[in-house]
Scaffold this active site. Structure first.
Site, PDB file in Angstrom:
ATOM      1  N   ASP A   1       0.846  -1.196   0.000  1.00 26.79           N
ATOM      2  CA  ASP A   1       0.000   0.000   0.000  1.00 26.79           C
ATOM      3  C   ASP A   1       0.880   1.243   0.000  1.00 26.79           C
ATOM      4  O   ASP A   1       2.008   1.217   0.488  1.00 26.79           O
ATOM      5  CB  ASP A   1      -0.843   0.092   1.284  1.00 26.79           C
ATOM      6  CG  ASP A   1      -1.748  -1.096   1.463  1.00 26.79           C
ATOM      7  OD1 ASP A   1      -2.091  -1.749   0.467  1.00 26.79           O
ATOM      8  OD2 ASP A   1      -2.109  -1.350   2.634  1.00 26.79           O
TER       9      ASP A   1
HETATM   10  N1  URA Z   1      -1.171  -5.920   3.914  1.00 26.31           N
HETATM   11  C1  URA Z   1      -1.644  -4.662   3.910  1.00 26.31           C
HETATM   12  O1  URA Z   1      -2.675  -4.391   4.507  1.00 26.31           O
HETATM   13  N2  URA Z   1      -0.953  -3.724   3.247  1.00 26.31           N
HETATM   14  C2  URA Z   1       0.194  -3.968   2.592  1.00 26.31           C
HETATM   15  O2  URA Z   1       0.783  -3.051   2.017  1.00 26.31           O
HETATM   16  C3  URA Z   1       0.684  -5.276   2.611  1.00 26.31           C
HETATM   17  C4  URA Z   1      -0.015  -6.242   3.280  1.00 26.31           C
END
Ligand code: URA
Length: 241
Positions: free
Chosen positions: A110
């Site tokens: 993310d």
């Molecule tokens: N899980 C998440 O919620 N975000 C990420 O970036 C990776 C795994």
């Protein structure tokens, strides 16, 4: 060992269109083993040592295809080719963004997650890392808005936890509390926002998330946020170790 026409090789590595790289060659900018090349049709064997032997404008040739990198993804960068704002691809040399085969991220983090992100132009490797059948473990450190209740480890390990809006339970995951409001979590899947949604499923909220390991490969301590490094064969093997 495969071979490519010089103009195709340079165009694939992002040095310009076929026409543009033909002019580069005509201008005497391309030197192989000390000899200036004049023929952009010539076949070039893609030997592993080619970047050390072939220069363009006096600089060693960019790495050949089969390029795998690690990025210490900082907060705020997006794993996308298109979105507005800083992209993980902005961390790469500009020319590398025009390569064919293209460099892609191996899965995604993310925008507001930091840590180890792999990038490669090797589609087979990419699929081997993200394939659910391989169960490559990804380790995260989550900082939580509320204290752990105590039952999260058992719920995550059960292999029965269902995320909202899904109909297949999550594979077992390993939780290791680090403090009342921080934990390591090891997962083998890569569902959308998985870690954040797992903690939401147990009534918590992830304030900060960082990935520090993929398979047996740790984010190197010396790689600062925003830094990239070409991976060695040993580092690639460590992913599957
Ligand atoms: N899980 C998440 O919620 N975000 C990420 O970036 C990776 C795994």
């Amino acid at each position: 060992m495969s071979a490519l026409r010089l103009d195709r090789l340079l165009a694939n590595l992002g040095y310009g269109s076929r026409r543009e790289v033909q002019s580069l060659v005509r201008a005497g900018a391309v030197v192989l083993d000390g000899t200036t090349l004049t023929d952009s049709d010539m076949k070039i064997a893609l030997a592993p040592d080619l970047p050390a032997r072939l220069s363009v404008d006096g600089m060693p040739l960019d790495p050949l295809p089969g390029l795998t990198l690690m990025l210490h993804k900082p907060l705020g960068m997006t794993c996308s080719h298109k979105e507005a704002g800083p992209l993980v691809y902005d961390a790469l040399p500009e020319r590398w963004r025009r390569r064919e085969p293209a460099i892609s991220t191996v899965g995604r983090l993310d925008k507001e997650t930091s840590g180890l992100l792999l990038m490669t132009d090797d589609g087979d490797l990419l699929h081997r890392i993200i394939s659910p059948k391989r169960h490559v473990a990804k380790r995260y450190v989550a900082t939580l808005a509320r204290p752990l209740r105590g039952d999260e480890g058992a719920l995550f390990a059960a292999g029965t936890l269902m995320l909202e809006g899904e109909n297949k339970p999550l594979a077992p995951a390993v939780l290791e509390p680090l403090s009342a409001t921080a934990a390591r979590l090891i997962i083998t899947e890569g569902r959308y926002h998985q870690v954040r949604r797992m903690f939401a499923a147990v009534g918590n909220h992830v304030d900060a998330l960082h990935r520090d390991r993929i398979g047996g490969l740790e984010l190197p301590a010396g790689l600062a946020p925003g830094g990239t490094r070409i991976m060695t064969a040993a580092e690639i093997a460590a992913i599957f170790a």
